[in-house]
Design an enzyme around this catalytic site. Structure first.
Site, mmCIF file in Angstrom:
data_model
loop_
_atom_site.group_PDB
_atom_site.id
_atom_site.type_symbol
_atom_site.label_atom_id
_atom_site.label_comp_id
_atom_site.label_asym_id
_atom_site.label_seq_id
_atom_site.Cartn_x
_atom_site.Cartn_y
_atom_site.Cartn_z
ATOM 1 N N LYS A 66 0.794 -3.712 -7.326
ATOM 2 C CA LYS A 66 1.595 -4.001 -8.457
ATOM 3 C C LYS A 66 2.935 -4.270 -7.104
ATOM 4 C CE LYS A 66 4.690 -2.408 -10.792
ATOM 5 N NZ LYS A 66 5.578 -3.052 -12.041
ATOM 6 N N GLU A 100 -3.553 -11.177 -17.371
ATOM 7 C CA GLU A 100 -3.489 -10.563 -16.702
ATOM 8 C C GLU A 100 -4.455 -9.191 -16.384
ATOM 9 O OE1 GLU A 100 0.706 -9.402 -15.756
ATOM 10 O OE2 GLU A 100 0.694 -8.395 -13.720
ATOM 11 N N GLU A 106 5.852 -15.698 -20.309
ATOM 12 C CA GLU A 106 5.736 -14.145 -20.350
ATOM 13 C C GLU A 106 4.653 -13.064 -21.296
ATOM 14 O OE1 GLU A 106 6.342 -12.405 -18.308
ATOM 15 O OE2 GLU A 106 6.354 -10.103 -18.496
ATOM 16 N N ASN A 165 2.305 -0.558 6.762
ATOM 17 C CA ASN A 165 1.852 -0.753 5.255
ATOM 18 C C ASN A 165 2.312 -2.818 6.007
ATOM 19 O OD1 ASN A 165 1.623 0.726 3.136
ATOM 20 N ND2 ASN A 165 2.941 1.046 2.580
ATOM 21 N N GLY A 166 2.210 -3.458 5.819
ATOM 22 C CA GLY A 166 2.915 -4.636 6.269
ATOM 23 C C GLY A 166 1.988 -5.557 7.081
ATOM 24 N N TRP A 199 -4.868 -1.775 0.360
ATOM 25 C CA TRP A 199 -5.919 -2.921 0.079
ATOM 26 C C TRP A 199 -6.270 -3.778 1.715
ATOM 27 C CZ3 TRP A 199 -7.952 -4.864 -4.262
ATOM 28 C CH2 TRP A 199 -6.811 -4.725 -5.028
ATOM 29 N N HIS A 250 2.858 -32.984 -25.588
ATOM 30 C CA HIS A 250 2.599 -33.816 -24.265
ATOM 31 C C HIS A 250 1.459 -33.826 -23.791
ATOM 32 C CE1 HIS A 250 5.904 -35.984 -24.759
ATOM 33 N NE2 HIS A 250 7.184 -34.608 -25.299
ATOM 34 N N CYS A 301 1.002 -0.437 0.377
ATOM 35 C CA CYS A 301 -0.065 -0.200 0.024
ATOM 36 C C CYS A 301 0.548 0.909 -0.031
ATOM 37 C CB CYS A 301 -1.177 0.125 1.290
ATOM 38 S SG CYS A 301 -1.539 -1.836 1.100
ATOM 39 N N LYS A 341 0.749 -11.563 -19.669
ATOM 40 C CA LYS A 341 0.532 -10.670 -19.526
ATOM 41 C C LYS A 341 -1.031 -10.571 -20.025
ATOM 42 C CE LYS A 341 3.380 -9.534 -18.669
ATOM 43 N NZ LYS A 341 4.297 -8.563 -17.406
ATOM 44 N N ARG A 358 0.089 1.367 -7.619
ATOM 45 C CA ARG A 358 0.337 0.035 -6.387
ATOM 46 C C ARG A 358 -1.197 -0.794 -6.221
ATOM 47 N NH1 ARG A 358 4.728 -0.315 -4.153
ATOM 48 N NH2 ARG A 358 6.849 1.552 -4.942
HETATM 49 C C1 F6R Z 1 3.061 -9.767 -13.786
HETATM 50 C C2 F6R Z 1 3.802 -9.182 -13.091
HETATM 51 C C3 F6R Z 1 4.629 -9.668 -11.198
HETATM 52 C C4 F6R Z 1 5.845 -9.319 -11.016
HETATM 53 C C5 F6R Z 1 5.938 -10.121 -9.192
HETATM 54 C C6 F6R Z 1 6.960 -10.425 -9.071
HETATM 55 O O1 F6R Z 1 3.241 -8.344 -14.566
HETATM 56 O O2 F6R Z 1 4.059 -7.806 -12.424
HETATM 57 O O3 F6R Z 1 4.316 -10.799 -11.812
HETATM 58 O O4 F6R Z 1 6.838 -9.601 -11.793
HETATM 59 O O5 F6R Z 1 5.019 -10.265 -8.554
HETATM 60 O O6 F6R Z 1 7.458 -8.650 -9.010
HETATM 61 P P1 F6R Z 1 9.222 -7.887 -8.750
HETATM 62 O O7 F6R Z 1 9.410 -8.361 -9.966
HETATM 63 O O8 F6R Z 1 8.586 -6.494 -8.090
HETATM 64 O O9 F6R Z 1 9.895 -9.150 -7.484
#
Ligand code: F6R
Length: 609
Positions: A604, A489, A482, A99-100, A73, A505, A2, A486, A27
């Protein structure tokens, strides 16, 4: 994670605190709140939903030159106003933002209830507020009370606290969760991310773990949990104020996709030595002798960063002939990892704050392992807790969906692989060819971006597909993963990324006439077998979108659409291949009208395990 923002100075705090929270909005959050102190009274405004709702409900703002705010959040209890931050103690004397997560909250809550506290929310933060409130009521200073309360909690806490009866100071603390303090003339700011501070100052101190800072408009005192004074280095905030601006783009994701040539250029800057065909990595020089004895590399990361780690592991084995794997950090930490002196562990994280990655890192460190870090965020926990490392300098990534961090991190692993390859058996000549390829890479990514409108047309055609497959081989298995990530997500579409071999397979059964498939077919040792896979897909009626070298007429003949790759060194193909996949996912999500930068259910950085 947050967002936290606080201010103490001689201006009205409301606008500054809300402005800082706005820069942290990306975030993700589901409620927002601010407290100010005015005339020794706490003035509180909280609201469920976006910051805009908070502002609409408080058009005049709140008075006072000292304030703290939070975007959160919900982690304990539902998304209700009572559960929003800031939280007060039961006497409404102190307020905190946090936060936490406090792990031993139930025991502490029971103890305080037994002493007569009636809690107004279901949150762990209110329990912490009550502990601090009881301390100041018993005569402790705010700082002493924060220290005493933090010693009682287990878990993580980035906090800022204010006492209405002592409105001359803020107290901030970091137990696990990041806190930075901005320095100005007659003012201090405090935030969970330097990005929030940048419009106000370019000087900051970053609290280390278990540090507490007492801030007045003209002074900062930092201590540890034993109240020993800590000397802090003033650091420069490298972001530009406009880094968090969306500019001409409709979404941050699109902006960040297009920023990749510049971001990659920054990752490379000063790190290539064409004369000897090698990479120059400042942090690594400090460990030169130990690196010479390394016989295995274990990358670990989560999500998109894990895919960049997979690219790194492939390059490391292929070019440095070094056994290398990429591990899911969340699994690594629970697996009782084998740690030895001849292994280099490489943690990769855009934010540097992903809890699963940090837990794995701490476990490896506690066993004496040598750990390097690759991260985008200067001063992040990862950068502070690794033995050495590399910043990728991609600039702030605002969109929840990671794009430029993926390519910058993959490039970071390339530099590392090149460095090891040259320490082992890669010749100077081959090293030079690789360096030249890296020098050309930003411009080649620019060329790949020119295919945006073709990707958009494909996206509009397949935006309602029931299933999309992404296939690759070698380092491009990671890119296929990847690409699928995307699409899942931000466009909420079922997708799978896998190797052309793995496809046969089982997953091939998902293909029916017209199923969209992205196939990565660069002109390297994987090409022949990928062509075999294309034929298998074609025979089942798949619609094939291939990324292949522009003059590859065989692929052009089989595929329904081809995105051309410029001639390139095979080591850089993952970074070129991923660009059309990012654009495709973006345009699918756009066609579906989704909130691209803030996809549902996601934040984020994932700061809980
Ligand atoms: C996907 C995405 C997440 C992050 C993951 C790790 O687009 O952003 O899968 O890659 O949560 O985050 P970081 O790189 O900050 O450790």
């Amino acid at each position: 994670m947050c967002g936290i923002m606080g201010y103490i100075g001689n201006q009205e705090a409301w606008g500054i605190v809300v402005g800082g929270l706005r820069r942290l909005e990306y975030r993700g959050y589901d409620s927002a709140g601010v407290v100010t102190v005015s005339g020794k009274a706490l003035r509180l405004a909280r609201s469920v939903g976006h910051l805009r709702a908070l502002e609409d409900a408080n058009p005049e703002g709140l008075p006072g030159n000292i304030g703290i705010g939070h975007t959160s959040w919900a982690t304990h209890g539902g998304v209700t106003e009572a559960n929003c931050h800031p939280h007060l103690d039961s006497k409404s004397r102190i307020a905190i933002v946090h936060n936490g997560i406090i792990d031993n909250v139930e025991a502490l809550r029971a103890e305080l209830v037994a002493k007569g506290t009636q809690f107004r929310s279901e949150t762990d933060t209110e329990v912490l507020a009550e502990l601090i409130g009881r301390g100041v009521e018993a005569g402790l200073s705010l700082r002493d009370s924060v220290v005493a309360a933090l010693k009682r909690i287990e878990g993580t806490a980035g906090i800022v606290a204010v006492d209405r009866l002592d409105p001359e100071r803020l107290v901030a603390a970091r137990i696990g969760s990041p806190v930075v303090v901005g320095l100005g003339e007659g003012a201090c700011w405090v935030a969970s991310d330097a990005l929030a501070l940048r419009p106000y100052t370019d000087r900051m101190i970053v609290l280390d773990d278990s540090e507490i800072a007492e801030l007045t408009p003209n002074s900062i005192k930092t201590v540890d949990l034993e109240q020993r004074s800590r000397e802090k280095r003033v650091e420069k905030i490298l972001h530009q104020p406009e880094d968090a601006d969306i500019g001409q783009f409709a979404h941050f994701m699109l902006k960040e996709i297009h920023e990749q040539p510049v971001a990659l250029d920054r990752t490379l800057r000063g790190r290539l030595d064409a004369s000897i065909g090698n990479a120059r990595l400042g942090g690594f020089q400090t460990q030169e002798q130990r690196l010479f004895d390394i016989r295995r590399v274990v990358f670990f990361a989560c999500g998109t960063s894990l895919y960049s780690a997979q690219v790194g592991a492939y390059l490391m084995s292929r070019y440095a002939r070094m056994p290398a794997t990429a591990e899911d950090a969340a699994e690594l930490s629970v697996q009782n990892p084998i740690v030895d002196r001849q292994t280099l562990y490489v943690a990769i994280s855009q934010s540097g704050e992903t809890a699963d990655t940090l837990v794995a890192l701490r476990e490896i460190r506690s066993r004496g392992g040598l750990i390097a870090g690759i991260t985008n965020v200067v001063g992040s926990s990862l950068s502070r807790e690794t033995d050495f490392g590399m910043y990728v300098h991609a600039g702030p990534e605002i969109s929840v969906c990671s794009t430029k961090a993926f390519t910058a991190q993959a490039l970071g692993t390339e530099l590392l692989a090149l460095r090891f390859a040259r320490m082992r058996d890669l010749s100077a000549n081959d090293g030079r060819l690789w360096v030249e390829a890296l020098e050309r890479l930003p411009q080649q990514v620019r060329l790949m971006l020119e295919h945006a409108s073709a990707c958009r047309e494909l996206a509009e055609r397949f935006c309602n597909a029931r299933f999309t497959m992404f296939v690759g081989r070698g380092p491009n298995v990671a890119v296929a993963g990847e690409g699928a990530l995307k699409l899942k997500e931000i466009a909420y579409l079922p997708a799978e990324g896998l190797s052309g071999a793995g496809m046969k397979h089982g997953p091939l059964a998902l293909i029916e006439p017209g199923s969209p498939v992205w196939a990565l077919v660069p002109p390297d040792e994987t090409r022949e077998r990928m062509i075999g896979n294309l034929r298998e897909l074609k025979a089942r009626g798949a619609f094939i979108m291939a990324v292949a070298q522009s003059d590859d007429s065989e692929v052009a003949q089989i595929a329904d659409h081809m995105v051309p790759l410029p001639p390139h060194h095979p080591a850089v193909s993952p970074i070129l291949n991923v660009i059309p996949l990012q654009l495709y996912a973006y345009y699918v999500a756009l066609a579906k009208g989704y909130d691209i930068d803030k996809p549902r259910n996601l934040a984020k950085s994932v700061t809980v395990t």
